[in-house]
Scaffold this active site. Structure first.
Site, mmCIF file in Angstrom:
data_model
loop_
_atom_site.group_PDB
_atom_site.id
_atom_site.type_symbol
_atom_site.label_atom_id
_atom_site.label_comp_id
_atom_site.label_asym_id
_atom_site.label_seq_id
_atom_site.Cartn_x
_atom_site.Cartn_y
_atom_site.Cartn_z
ATOM 1 C CE LYS A 45 9.582 -2.392 -9.822
ATOM 2 N NZ LYS A 45 8.865 -1.591 -10.902
ATOM 3 N NE ARG A 143 5.136 3.067 -14.948
ATOM 4 C CZ ARG A 143 5.609 1.892 -14.685
ATOM 5 N NH1 ARG A 143 4.793 1.192 -13.931
ATOM 6 N NH2 ARG A 143 6.525 1.442 -15.419
ATOM 7 C CE1 TYR A 280 -11.500 -10.723 16.153
ATOM 8 C CE2 TYR A 280 -9.750 -11.335 14.537
ATOM 9 C CZ TYR A 280 -10.195 -10.715 15.978
ATOM 10 O OH TYR A 280 -9.237 -10.066 16.709
ATOM 11 C CG MET A 329 -2.970 -7.775 12.540
ATOM 12 S SD MET A 329 -2.657 -6.354 13.677
ATOM 13 C CE MET A 329 -4.098 -5.538 12.795
#
Length: 388
Positions: A45, A143, A280, A329
Site C-alpha cells: 500500500k 479500527r 529562513y 521547500m
C-alpha cells in the site's frame, strides 16, 4: 537502462535508488522466521511505502509471492493494469460508488462491518456477480472490523458474513496493535488478541463454516510472534529491509538489507563570512568563515522540515556534514567547511551509504520524532525512483 539512469542522475534534483535484488534476500529472511506452512502476503500500500508498488510487486511475484495487500481499490487497479496477476486484498474501506472495481479488477474486499457486508452483497446481487471478500475481526485494534473482544463478542455477525449469497468470504483476519512492544502488559494484550482470533476460528468451525484463508501477523507480529500457524503473514516494511524503529527490541535476529537510498545534487557551493545567517528564520549564524553547499532537495520532496537545526546530517564525499538553517521547500544547506573538492553536481546521500559512512532512515525518523513508515511515505512522487 544504465544510460537512462545516468540521464536521470545528471538532470534531476534528487532521486531514490531502489535495489530490487535485495527484495529476494529480505523475503528469504522473513521465510526463515515463519513456519514452512505459512506464506507471505506482501503489503504494498501507499505506493509500496514510497518504494514503488508496481516495480516491487513485479519483483516479488517473480520470487513466488502470490498475494498482495493494498489500502484501496485504486491501488489494486493500478497493480492489475500493470500486470500483477496474484490475488489482491483491499485492506481498507471501498466506497459503494467504487464497488464495481472489485469485480472488474478481481479484487478481494475487506468487510469492515456486518452492515457494510450487507451493502456490498446487495450491490453484487443487483449486478448478478459474486464478490470475493475477507472478514475483518477487531480483536483489540478498534479500527475497522466486527468486534470480537471481551466487552463485546459479536460472533453471530461474523457468521452472518459467510451466509451472504453474493459474497465469497474466502478468508478472515485481524490486526495486532502492540506486537512491537515486549513489556509484560503489552505481550499479554497481544497474546489475548491471538486467543480471541483463535476463539473466532473455533466458533466458525464448530458451526460448520470454513473460515478460509487466515492471517494475523503484521511485520512486528512476524518478528516477535513468528511461530503462529496461519495461512499467511503480512510483512510491509520487512520486504524493504527496515523496521518501524530500530531501537525497539525484537525476539528474532533477521539480517535485512534496506533496498532504498536517497540522493540529491549539490546545486551551489559558496563561502560566507562570520556573522552571516543562513535560510529562513536566520537560525544559523556563521561564527567563522564557512563553506556552504546548497542541495536541490527540500520538504516538498519529503525531507522533513522538522529536523532543521536538530543536528541532522547528509553524506558528501564519504563524510557526514551537518544541515544548517531551516530546510526549505525545495532546497537545504549543509556546512562543508574543511571538506575539499565539493562542487556543483556532486551527489549527496540523504539515506544510504557513502564510503564507510551510513545514514539510515531510522536516524532521520528519530530526529523527526516519528517512525520509519511515515518517513518513507513522506517521500514525494516528484522524486524519481531508479530501479536496479
Amino acid at each position: 537502462m544504465k544510460k537512462v539512469e545516468n540521464v536521470l542522475k545528471s538532470n534531476t534534483r534528487s532521486w531514490l535508488e531502489i535495489d530490487l535484488t535485495r527484495i529476494s534476500h529480505n523475503i528469504k529472511e522473513v521465510q526463515k522466521l515463519i513456519p514452512s506452512t505459512s506464506k507471505i502476503m506482501a503489503i504494498v500500500k501507499a505506493n509500496g511505502y514510497g518504494h514503488g508498488d508496481v516495480e516491487c510487486s513485479r519483483m516479488m511475484e517473480q520470487q513466488g509471492i502470490d498475494f498482495f495487500g493494498v489500502s484501496s481499490v485504486d491501488e489494486g487497479v493500478r497493480l492489475r493494469e500493470n500486470g500483477i496477476q496474484s490475488p489482491i486484498l483491499v485492506l481498507g474501506y471501498t466506497p459503494p460508488v467504487h464497488f464495481h472495481y472489485l469485480n472488474e479488477a478481481s479484487l478481494i474486499q475487506t468487510l469492515v462491518s456486518k452492515e457494510y457486508a450487507e451493502k456490498l452483497n446487495a450491490y453484487a446481487k443487483e449486478q448478478n456477480v459474486v464478490v470475493k471478500a475477507h472478514a475483518k475481526v477487531d480483536t483489540g485494534m478498534s479500527r475497522i472490523g466486527i468486534i470480537a473482544q471481551d466487552h463485546a463478542y459479536h460472533i453471530e455477525d461474523i457468521k452472518a458474513l459467510y451466509r451472504l449469497e453474493h459474497l465469497d468470504v474466502c478468508g478472515i483476519f485481524s490486526h495486532f496493535s502492540v506486537s512491537d512492544c515486549l513489556d509484560e502488559e503489552n505481550c499479554a494484550f497481544t497474546n489475548h488478541q491471538i486467543a480471541l482470533f483463535e476463539r473466532v476460528l473455533a466458533d466458525l468451525r464448530a458451526e460448520g463454516i470454513d473460515p478460509g484463508t487466515t492471517h494475523l501477523q503484521n511485520s512486528y507480529g512476524i518478528l516477535n510472534y513468528p511461530n503462529l500457524h496461519y495461512d499467511y503473514v503480512r510483512p510491509g516494511l520487512l520486504w524493504m529491509g527496515v523496521t518501524s524503529d530500530d531501537a525497539l527490541a525484537i525476539r528474532t535476529a533477521p539480517q535485512f538489507q534496506p533496498i532504498m537510498e536517497w540522493k540529491a545534487n549539490v546545486s551551489l557551493v559558496k563561502d560566507i563570512q562570520p556573522g552571516v545567517t543562513v535560510s529562513y528564520g536566520r537560525h544559523f549564524k556563521a561564527e567563522v568563515c564557512t563553506r556552504v553547499a546548497t542541495l536541490a532537495v527540500g520538504y516538498a520532496d519529503g525531507f522533513p522540515r522538522s529536523v532543521s537545526n536538530q543536528g541532522a546530517c547528509v553524506l558528501l564525499h564519504g563524510r557526514r556534514v551537518p544541515i544548517i538553517g531551516n530546510i526549505c521547500m525545495d532546497q537545504m544547506m549543509v556546512d562543508i567547511t574543511g571538506l575539499d573538492g565539493v562542487s556543483e553536481g556532486d551527489v549527496a546521500t540523504l539515506i544510504g551509504c557513502d564510503g564507510d559512512e551510513v545514514l539510515s532512515v531510522d536516524e532521520l525518523s528519530r530526529l523527526a520524532h516519528t517512525i520509519n513508515n511515515e518517513t518513507l511515505c513522506w517521500i514525494s512522487q516528484r522524486v524519481p525512483r531508479i530501479y536496479k
